[in-house]
Design a protein around this motif. Structure first.
Motif, PDB file in Angstrom:
ATOM      1  N   GLU A 182       0.830  -1.207   0.000  1.00 28.38           N
ATOM      2  CA  GLU A 182       0.000   0.000   0.000  1.00 28.38           C
ATOM      3  C   GLU A 182       0.865   1.257   0.000  1.00 28.38           C
ATOM      4  N   ALA A 183       1.950   1.245   0.763  1.00 23.72           N
ATOM      5  CA  ALA A 183       2.857   2.391   0.785  1.00 23.72           C
ATOM      6  C   ALA A 183       3.502   2.588  -0.589  1.00 23.72           C
ATOM      7  N   GLU A 184       3.953   1.501  -1.204  1.00 27.39           N
ATOM      8  CA  GLU A 184       4.557   1.581  -2.529  1.00 27.39           C
ATOM      9  C   GLU A 184       3.540   2.041  -3.564  1.00 27.39           C
ATOM     10  N   LEU A 185       2.321   1.534  -3.450  1.00 31.86           N
ATOM     11  CA  LEU A 185       1.250   1.926  -4.351  1.00 31.86           C
ATOM     12  C   LEU A 185       1.023   3.429  -4.266  1.00 31.86           C
ATOM     13  N   GLY A 186       0.992   3.962  -3.058  1.00 36.53           N
ATOM     14  CA  GLY A 186       0.809   5.396  -2.868  1.00 36.53           C
ATOM     15  C   GLY A 186       1.936   6.202  -3.488  1.00 36.53           C
ATOM     16  N   GLU A 187       3.163   5.745  -3.320  1.00 43.30           N
ATOM     17  CA  GLU A 187       4.321   6.438  -3.903  1.00 43.30           C
ATOM     18  C   GLU A 187       4.230   6.469  -5.426  1.00 43.30           C
ATOM     19  N   MET A 188       3.923   5.310  -6.026  1.00 40.55           N
ATOM     20  CA  MET A 188       3.830   5.249  -7.487  1.00 40.55           C
ATOM     21  C   MET A 188       2.690   6.115  -8.005  1.00 40.55           C
ATOM     22  N   ASN A 189       1.573   6.086  -7.312  1.00 39.52           N
ATOM     23  CA  ASN A 189       0.384   6.797  -7.772  1.00 39.52           C
ATOM     24  C   ASN A 189       0.577   8.308  -7.753  1.00 39.52           C
ATOM     25  N   GLU A 190       1.394   8.808  -6.832  1.00 40.44           N
ATOM     26  CA  GLU A 190       1.627  10.256  -6.749  1.00 40.44           C
ATOM     27  C   GLU A 190       2.215  10.827  -8.025  1.00 40.44           C
ATOM     28  N   LEU A 237      -7.161 -12.391   1.569  1.00 41.30           N
ATOM     29  CA  LEU A 237      -8.137 -11.712   0.707  1.00 41.30           C
ATOM     30  C   LEU A 237      -7.762 -10.252   0.490  1.00 41.30           C
ATOM     31  N   ARG A 238      -7.389  -9.570   1.554  1.00 37.46           N
ATOM     32  CA  ARG A 238      -7.020  -8.155   1.438  1.00 37.46           C
ATOM     33  C   ARG A 238      -5.795  -7.980   0.544  1.00 37.46           C
ATOM     34  N   TYR A 239      -4.794  -8.838   0.747  1.00 34.85           N
ATOM     35  CA  TYR A 239      -3.556  -8.724  -0.028  1.00 34.85           C
ATOM     36  C   TYR A 239      -3.831  -8.927  -1.522  1.00 34.85           C
ATOM     37  N   MET A 240      -4.577  -9.965  -1.861  1.00 37.76           N
ATOM     38  CA  MET A 240      -4.830 -10.251  -3.271  1.00 37.76           C
ATOM     39  C   MET A 240      -5.631  -9.130  -3.924  1.00 37.76           C
ATOM     40  N   ASN A 241      -6.568  -8.549  -3.214  1.00 37.50           N
ATOM     41  CA  ASN A 241      -7.343  -7.433  -3.741  1.00 37.50           C
ATOM     42  C   ASN A 241      -6.434  -6.237  -4.009  1.00 37.50           C
ATOM     43  N   ARG A 242      -5.575  -5.927  -3.094  1.00 35.93           N
ATOM     44  CA  ARG A 242      -4.687  -4.772  -3.242  1.00 35.93           C
ATOM     45  C   ARG A 242      -3.613  -5.009  -4.301  1.00 35.93           C
ATOM     46  N   LEU A 243      -3.172  -6.265  -4.444  1.00 37.29           N
ATOM     47  CA  LEU A 243      -2.120  -6.562  -5.413  1.00 37.29           C
ATOM     48  C   LEU A 243      -2.564  -6.234  -6.833  1.00 37.29           C
ATOM     49  N   SER A 244      -3.810  -6.494  -7.166  1.00 38.94           N
ATOM     50  CA  SER A 244      -4.255  -6.157  -8.524  1.00 38.94           C
ATOM     51  C   SER A 244      -4.239  -4.645  -8.729  1.00 38.94           C
ATOM     52  N   ASP A 245      -4.608  -3.873  -7.707  1.00 39.76           N
ATOM     53  CA  ASP A 245      -4.503  -2.409  -7.790  1.00 39.76           C
ATOM     54  C   ASP A 245      -3.046  -1.998  -7.999  1.00 39.76           C
ATOM     55  N   TYR A 246      -2.166  -2.637  -7.250  1.00 36.90           N
ATOM     56  CA  TYR A 246      -0.733  -2.359  -7.330  1.00 36.90           C
ATOM     57  C   TYR A 246      -0.226  -2.588  -8.760  1.00 36.90           C
ATOM     58  N   LEU A 247      -0.625  -3.692  -9.350  1.00 35.16           N
ATOM     59  CA  LEU A 247      -0.153  -4.023 -10.693  1.00 35.16           C
ATOM     60  C   LEU A 247      -0.699  -3.061 -11.738  1.00 35.16           C
ATOM     61  N   PHE A 248      -1.905  -2.546 -11.533  1.00 32.95           N
ATOM     62  CA  PHE A 248      -2.453  -1.536 -12.440  1.00 32.95           C
ATOM     63  C   PHE A 248      -1.610  -0.265 -12.368  1.00 32.95           C
ATOM     64  N   ILE A 249      -1.329   0.191 -11.165  1.00 36.15           N
ATOM     65  CA  ILE A 249      -0.528   1.408 -10.995  1.00 36.15           C
ATOM     66  C   ILE A 249       0.902   1.168 -11.488  1.00 36.15           C
ATOM     67  N   ASN A 307       4.652   2.602 -18.043  1.00 33.80           N
ATOM     68  CA  ASN A 307       4.295   3.309 -19.275  1.00 33.80           C
ATOM     69  C   ASN A 307       4.748   4.764 -19.188  1.00 33.80           C
ATOM     70  N   GLU A 308       5.971   4.950 -18.733  1.00 34.28           N
ATOM     71  CA  GLU A 308       6.569   6.276 -18.589  1.00 34.28           C
ATOM     72  C   GLU A 308       5.655   7.213 -17.791  1.00 34.28           C
ATOM     73  N   ASN A 309       5.272   6.711 -16.609  1.00 32.25           N
ATOM     74  CA  ASN A 309       4.395   7.453 -15.694  1.00 32.25           C
ATOM     75  C   ASN A 309       3.111   7.932 -16.367  1.00 32.25           C
ATOM     76  N   GLY A 310       2.516   7.058 -17.142  1.00 37.30           N
ATOM     77  CA  GLY A 310       1.234   7.332 -17.772  1.00 37.30           C
ATOM     78  C   GLY A 310       1.332   7.957 -19.147  1.00 37.30           C
TER      79      GLY A 310
END
Length: 185
Positions: A96-104, A152-164, A170-173
């Motif tokens: 989740e922390a890594e996801l937040g960093e990437m998403n910023e 269950l929580r981890y697998m749900n979040r992992l797919s979000d992580y992989l999308f981000i 993709n060169e930050n979008g």
């Protein structure tokens, strides 16, 4: 030097052993769940092979592979006998922390993203869809038997992580291919 015996022939009749030797059909919900999680780990291994110049992302994905092996162990040993193998929330907190960093660093989305762009991003999208399938298998198991809710929580979040991650790769979008509704181009 001793070698690990891989060919045991004990599964030739369509059954396999869970932890503690309990025999179950290879098509059981539990085997489907941990087998699908294992498939995600293998796909992440292929994704890692595409990241020759990105040691930081490679290290993050390696940690996720370790998490997935821990999830497989958790799912492989049902009941109290497997209590020592239960995952906790630490892996989820990390991703989740890594996801937040990437998403910023990504631009806001106004539309769906088509799977594609760079080769690594396209493969991250494919891995995301396989992760969703593995999550569905874990949910099916959880409807029939007790499953650690952290899985269950981890697998749900992992797919979000992989999308981000795909958008990041993709060169930050910048190379995201955005879907446009029919008639709107």
């Amino acid at each position: 030097m001793s070698k690990t015996k891989v060919v045991t022939r004990t599964g030739d009749g369509g059954e396999t052993s869970l932890g503690r030797g309990v025999r179950v059909p290879k098509c059981s919900d539990r085997v489907e769940a941990y087998g699908s999680v294992d498939e995600v780990g293998a796909m992440i291994g292929v994704l890692r092979s595409m990241l020759e110049d990105n040691a930081a992302v490679d290290a993050r994905l390696r940690a996720i592979q370790i998490d997935l092996y821990n999830i497989c162990a958790d799912l492989h040993m049902p009941g109290e006998a497997g209590a020592a193998l239960r995952i906790d929330g630490s892996g989820l907190e990390r991703i989740e922390a890594e996801l937040g960093e990437m998403n910023e660093g990504l631009p806001r989305l106004a539309n769906f993203v088509l799977a594609g762009g760079t080769r690594a991003a396209a493969f991250a999208h494919l891995t995301r869809t396989v992760t969703r399938r593995a999550e569905r298998r874990v949910v099916a198991l959880a409807r029939a038997e007790e499953v650690n809710p952290e899985v269950l929580r981890y697998m749900n979040r992992l797919s979000d992580y992989l999308f981000i991650l795909a958008r990041t790769l993709n060169e930050n979008g910048a190379k995201d291919d955005l879907w446009a509704p029919r008639g709107v181009r």
